[in-house]
Design a protein around this motif. Structure first.
Motif, PDB file in Angstrom:
ATOM      1  N   SER A 103      33.965  38.660  34.510  1.00 26.66           N
ATOM      2  CA  SER A 103      35.269  38.008  35.118  1.00 26.66           C
ATOM      3  C   SER A 103      35.994  39.165  35.347  1.00 26.66           C
ATOM      4  CB  SER A 103      35.555  37.047  34.026  1.00 26.66           C
ATOM      5  OG  SER A 103      35.573  37.602  32.698  1.00 26.66           O
ATOM      6  N   VAL A 104      35.625  40.331  35.250  1.00 25.37           N
ATOM      7  CA  VAL A 104      36.691  41.573  35.677  1.00 25.37           C
ATOM      8  C   VAL A 104      37.076  41.441  36.913  1.00 25.37           C
ATOM      9  CG1 VAL A 104      37.164  43.928  34.983  1.00 25.37           C
ATOM     10  CG2 VAL A 104      35.077  42.778  34.334  1.00 25.37           C
ATOM     11  N   LEU A 136      45.618  40.995  39.830  1.00 22.98           N
ATOM     12  CA  LEU A 136      46.232  40.450  38.333  1.00 22.98           C
ATOM     13  C   LEU A 136      47.165  39.615  38.594  1.00 22.98           C
ATOM     14  CD1 LEU A 136      46.628  43.861  36.372  1.00 22.98           C
ATOM     15  CD2 LEU A 136      44.773  42.131  36.334  1.00 22.98           C
ATOM     16  N   ALA A 137      47.670  39.509  39.837  1.00 22.87           N
ATOM     17  CA  ALA A 137      48.620  38.239  39.993  1.00 22.87           C
ATOM     18  C   ALA A 137      47.866  37.004  40.403  1.00 22.87           C
ATOM     19  CB  ALA A 137      49.679  38.844  41.128  1.00 22.87           C
ATOM     20  N   GLY A 138      46.653  37.098  40.465  1.00 19.90           N
ATOM     21  CA  GLY A 138      45.882  35.803  40.540  1.00 19.90           C
ATOM     22  C   GLY A 138      45.453  35.496  41.937  1.00 19.90           C
ATOM     23  N   GLU A 139      45.654  36.423  42.971  1.00 20.88           N
ATOM     24  CA  GLU A 139      45.174  36.368  44.385  1.00 20.88           C
ATOM     25  C   GLU A 139      44.144  37.225  44.753  1.00 20.88           C
ATOM     26  OE1 GLU A 139      49.087  36.929  46.255  1.00 20.88           O
ATOM     27  OE2 GLU A 139      50.070  35.389  44.899  1.00 20.88           O
ATOM     28  N   VAL A 176      48.617  47.491  30.524  1.00 23.93           N
ATOM     29  CA  VAL A 176      47.525  47.286  31.615  1.00 23.93           C
ATOM     30  C   VAL A 176      46.726  48.764  31.380  1.00 23.93           C
ATOM     31  CG1 VAL A 176      47.013  46.681  33.752  1.00 23.93           C
ATOM     32  CG2 VAL A 176      48.813  45.536  32.809  1.00 23.93           C
ATOM     33  N   THR A 177      45.420  48.366  31.389  1.00 24.78           N
ATOM     34  CA  THR A 177      44.331  49.579  31.602  1.00 24.78           C
ATOM     35  C   THR A 177      43.518  49.296  32.825  1.00 24.78           C
ATOM     36  OG1 THR A 177      44.334  49.987  29.296  1.00 24.78           O
ATOM     37  CG2 THR A 177      42.758  51.084  30.373  1.00 24.78           C
ATOM     38  N   VAL A 214      38.672  46.970  30.147  1.00 18.05           N
ATOM     39  CA  VAL A 214      39.776  47.017  30.855  1.00 18.05           C
ATOM     40  C   VAL A 214      40.392  45.696  31.452  1.00 18.05           C
ATOM     41  CG1 VAL A 214      38.977  49.529  31.603  1.00 18.05           C
ATOM     42  CG2 VAL A 214      38.544  47.544  33.059  1.00 18.05           C
ATOM     43  N   ASP A 215      41.325  45.901  32.006  1.00 21.26           N
ATOM     44  CA  ASP A 215      41.950  44.633  32.800  1.00 21.26           C
ATOM     45  C   ASP A 215      41.519  44.511  34.216  1.00 21.26           C
ATOM     46  OD1 ASP A 215      43.769  43.757  30.333  1.00 21.26           O
ATOM     47  OD2 ASP A 215      44.898  45.692  30.704  1.00 21.26           O
TER      48      ASP A 215
END
Lengths: 345, 345
Positions: free
Chosen positions: B157-158, B325-328, B82-83, B137-138
DNA sequence: TTGTATGCGTTATCAT
DNA sequence: ATGATAACGCATACAA
């Protein structure tokens, strides 16, 4: 026709890299939108040649599915963006942000990106970071305290620029600081002002073999100063360390008329100690720092110091990377500090 | 049998990304070493199951050819690192290194890497960096001065965490500072000490709608302070700006007994101006800063300030990334400055 | 121990 | 305007 299927994909999706759930790919979007993955690619990248209506629809599905292009897949196919890894001992020490600013500026100028990591002043972390960052970047710029031999197993094939280590290298590029010249200039300045009983606050650097001590002794001998090794105290490289060292020095030699500090941080500590001891600076005792931190300007009196262009140092490091990437091992770049006379001498 | 062919490959090789010359791949090494590319892979990654002699030979050829694994090809196949992209306005301003340190620490703890870029205090650069960093990056953590609407076309969409922007968002995660509470605490402190003729040095922030002015007016009204809008001067957000503002304020209201500075930088400038004007701090005029920069500790007298835990701010930002990143989409994280009474009040 | 075949997610080329 | 197919460089399963 676009907003039909919903709940299945949206829920339970884990983002990329989060371990479980598979990544949403171009093909997933294509399938969900009922087009080819190629069309999706076009839509995402707005590469003309696509029906606006189709594009809108595809983009919609992509958003619903939380699609994110893979930077790896992209990097594999498109012209590479150069990424430089930067390893510093400590981001908060005001010395390094200036250095970093130089690296950023030079990198940005070339359209490069910078991946930063801090060792937190822990030498062992240098090695692990060298490894982990090394595989993620095209070149590395790093403050390092280990000799080449110890570095070797951890530096893979990454082009590496070592900053201010004070040791030669036959395999890596270097950016060095001519500390000896700096110290010499500082000493000369003090001597020119008539000082003879000069003390020095030294610190144990991680690798650097006491340049300050050596030059101090040399200059003292050249000018037959009435000082010996007891005029050199060694302390922690911190504010408190500087204060303690000044007190020790002053206790041992109350007649000291000038003190040369290892660096500005230590110098500021010494200044504070002097104030507490009732020693007036510069009237009773002059003080010279090293580094030229911009905060020394805010002190009262502002610190006389050997100013090093840390920003330039960073730019030079990037320039060395340039050469390295061009396939050549450049000679060391050397920077010399400049005496900046202010209020403490 | 290994050291035969030489010159052709070694010369003329340009490094990856440098435009021309093709990249040296695993297959090139394989061919040169007379083995399959698979064997080379094993040799490079030291994955047992390989004859030591073969490995040595392959590694040798790889070095000769200046082979460097492609991080993209590798990332495509191996579990992703993960960056996080980090965008700050200015690395040298002592406020930000502390914040960055928090981001680094939190990222490192998760095994993440951080790509840093500076806007150099240029709002337009925010947008371009958002774009360029965004695709590498993520997730992104960024100081930003634009409202969501202006950001939208540049944030693809970052996942994005906006820091201390002072504006709500329905699409991005936030880390906020409760400035109003801070100002309120500072004002109360001054009032508690008996001050009534209080001035404020304000600055034009890029987006923040003058929280300080508002709260200042509110508190002034609540306590029926004998001050109006003329007790609020607006200046540059710099040392000199602070000095000039203090002089202006002091000229307009020589009987001012306390000044609230926009932040520490401005406060330090004010302190210097006060000294020049012969105004004793805190005897003639008290002074309160904002931010809690560690350098304010070195001043004489040390500055009373509203200390903000900038490091924690950075950690919180990374924590927000976690959620993203966990989608929330997490609720905003809010930090409140803490009054740190020192020498200037 | 070593080699062969396959897939990772994307873009580019060429048809259609 | 859209789709099929082929790279890109590497690692991994599987076959030899």
């Amino acid at each position: 026709m676009a907003g039909q299927r919903k709940t299945e994909e949206e829920r339970g999706r884990r983002s990329p890299g989060t371990g479980t759930g598979k990544r949403v790919t171009l093909r997933d979007v294509a399938e969900a939108a009922g087009v080819s993955h190629q069309t999706v690619s076009r839509a995402i990248n707005s590469k003309g040649e696509i029906d606006p209506e189709t594009q809108r629809r595809v983009l919609d599905v992509a958003r619903r599915l939380r699609y994110r292009p893979s930077r790896f897949a992209r990097g594999l196919v498109r012209p590479e963006v150069v990424t430089v890894g930067l390893i510093v001992p400590d981001v908060v020490n005001p010395y390094f942000p200036e250095f970093m600013a130089g690296v950023f500026a030079a990198a940005d100028q070339r359209g490069w990106q910078v991946l930063v990591a801090s060792t937190e002043n822990t030498p062992s972390r240098e090695l692990t970071l060298l490894r982990s960052l090394g595989r993620q970047v095209d070149a590395l710029v790093s403050y390092l305290s280990h000799p080449d031999a110890e570095l070797e197993p951890h530096v893979g094939s990454v082009p590496l620029v070592i900053v201010d280590r004070g040791m030669a290298s036959s395999t890596h590029a270097l950016v060095e600081v001519d500390t000896a010249a700096g110290i010499r200039a500082g000493m000369r300045h003090l001597i020119d002002r008539g000082h003879r009983r000069i003390g020095i606050i030294d610190c144990t650097p991680v690798c650097d073999p006491f340049v300050r001590r050596r030059v101090f002794a040399e200059v003292a001998a050249e000018h037959a100063l009435p000082v010996d090794d007891s005029w050199r105290v060694v302390g922690e490289q911190t504010l408190d360390g500087g204060a303690a060292a000044f007190e020790a020095l002053h206790a041992a030699h109350p007649d000291v008329t000038a003190v040369f500090a290892f660096n500005d941080l230590v110098g500021i500590g010494a200044l504070q100690a002097a104030r507490r001891l009732g020693v007036r600076v510069p009237d009773d005792c002059a003080l010279v720092g090293y580094d030229g931190l911009s905060i020394t300007d805010l002190l009262d009196p502002p610190l006389t110091t050997l100013h090093l262009d840390k920003r330039r140092l960073g730019e030079l490091a990037v320039h060395q990377v340039d050469q390295l990437l061009a396939g050549e091992l450049p000679p060391p770049a050397v920077l010399t500090p400049r005496l900046n006379v202010r209020g403490t001498t």
